[in-house]
Design a protein around this motif. Sequence first.
Motif, PDB file in Angstrom:
ATOM      1  N   HIS A  96       0.828  -1.207   0.000  1.00  0.00           N
ATOM      2  CA  HIS A  96       0.000   0.000   0.000  1.00  0.00           C
ATOM      3  C   HIS A  96       0.865   1.261   0.000  1.00  0.00           C
ATOM      4  O   HIS A  96       0.470   2.277  -0.553  1.00  0.00           O
ATOM      5  N   ALA A  97       2.036   1.186   0.629  1.00  0.00           N
ATOM      6  CA  ALA A  97       2.892   2.374   0.736  1.00  0.00           C
ATOM      7  C   ALA A  97       3.593   2.694  -0.579  1.00  0.00           C
ATOM      8  O   ALA A  97       4.040   3.826  -0.771  1.00  0.00           O
ATOM      9  N   GLU A  98       3.697   1.717  -1.481  1.00  0.00           N
ATOM     10  CA  GLU A  98       4.370   1.995  -2.754  1.00  0.00           C
ATOM     11  C   GLU A  98       3.613   3.027  -3.582  1.00  0.00           C
ATOM     12  O   GLU A  98       4.210   3.776  -4.337  1.00  0.00           O
ATOM     13  N   ALA A  99       2.307   3.066  -3.423  1.00  0.00           N
ATOM     14  CA  ALA A  99       1.506   4.018  -4.193  1.00  0.00           C
ATOM     15  C   ALA A  99       1.461   5.386  -3.526  1.00  0.00           C
ATOM     16  O   ALA A  99       0.993   6.346  -4.136  1.00  0.00           O
ATOM     17  N   LEU A 100       1.952   5.494  -2.305  1.00  0.00           N
ATOM     18  CA  LEU A 100       1.899   6.758  -1.579  1.00  0.00           C
ATOM     19  C   LEU A 100       3.026   7.685  -2.010  1.00  0.00           C
ATOM     20  O   LEU A 100       4.148   7.243  -2.272  1.00  0.00           O
ATOM     21  N   TRP A 103       5.648  12.227   1.157  1.00  0.00           N
ATOM     22  CA  TRP A 103       5.207  12.879   2.394  1.00  0.00           C
ATOM     23  C   TRP A 103       4.083  12.102   3.068  1.00  0.00           C
ATOM     24  O   TRP A 103       3.934  12.162   4.291  1.00  0.00           O
ATOM     25  N   SER A 104       3.305  11.355   2.312  1.00  0.00           N
ATOM     26  CA  SER A 104       2.310  10.479   2.934  1.00  0.00           C
ATOM     27  C   SER A 104       3.003   9.322   3.646  1.00  0.00           C
ATOM     28  O   SER A 104       2.584   8.897   4.722  1.00  0.00           O
ATOM     29  N   GLU A 105       4.066   8.812   3.022  1.00  0.00           N
ATOM     30  CA  GLU A 105       4.875   7.776   3.681  1.00  0.00           C
ATOM     31  C   GLU A 105       5.475   8.318   4.973  1.00  0.00           C
ATOM     32  O   GLU A 105       5.471   7.641   6.007  1.00  0.00           O
ATOM     33  N   ALA A 106       5.984   9.547   4.927  1.00  0.00           N
ATOM     34  CA  ALA A 106       6.561  10.161   6.127  1.00  0.00           C
ATOM     35  C   ALA A 106       5.495  10.338   7.206  1.00  0.00           C
ATOM     36  O   ALA A 106       5.780  10.157   8.396  1.00  0.00           O
ATOM     37  N   PRO A 149      12.820  11.842   7.216  1.00  0.00           N
ATOM     38  CA  PRO A 149      13.037  12.176   5.798  1.00  0.00           C
ATOM     39  C   PRO A 149      14.509  12.204   5.370  1.00  0.00           C
ATOM     40  O   PRO A 149      14.846  11.640   4.326  1.00  0.00           O
ATOM     41  N   PRO A 150      15.434  12.802   6.138  1.00  0.00           N
ATOM     42  CA  PRO A 150      16.844  12.732   5.705  1.00  0.00           C
ATOM     43  C   PRO A 150      17.397  11.305   5.665  1.00  0.00           C
ATOM     44  O   PRO A 150      18.173  10.970   4.775  1.00  0.00           O
TER      45      PRO A 150
END
Length: 175
Positions: A96-100, A103-106, A149-150
């Motif tokens: 599901h996260a591959e399509a995000l 920033w949605s993943e973050a 994120p970094p």
Amino acid sequence: MFARRVLAYRLTFAGLAFVILFFALLPFGSGEGGVPGPELTVCLICAWVLRRPDYVPVWLIVPLLLLDDALLMRPLGLWTLIVLLLSEYLRRRVDHAEALPFWSEAGLVAGCILAAFLANHLALVLLFAETPPLIGQGLHALATIVFYPPVAVFSQLIGVRRLAPGELDSLGTRA
């Protein structure tokens, strides 16, 4: 060929975890009342599990986190269990996260990190263990969220990328 590359990335992950632990043990702290640093190992686990779960198996995560617990004098196994549950939750969300977008993943990882810190604090309270101040834990969680994120960008730069649609990982599962 796949086995060598996977082994190289697993050794890289372990090496990065040891470097993070080494710097966490150095006496750089500002003493009492200072802002706590981030849990970079948790950021690294989250970034790598969401991109290439085959690079970070459970049998690699558990000993590294147990060593962290022992050397950083945390309750042995509690943080390991919480981070292991966090990584397995993220591992189940990889499809599901591959399509995000990033920033949605973050945001997903930020929510998971907050839940992990709250679970740790709640477990310590329920076990009548000595708990650090809640504001300190909140700042620690915030620092970890800010550094995700970094760490994710760094992981991308060293070659830990998501699989392309239809590509097989080292375990033979399709992206």
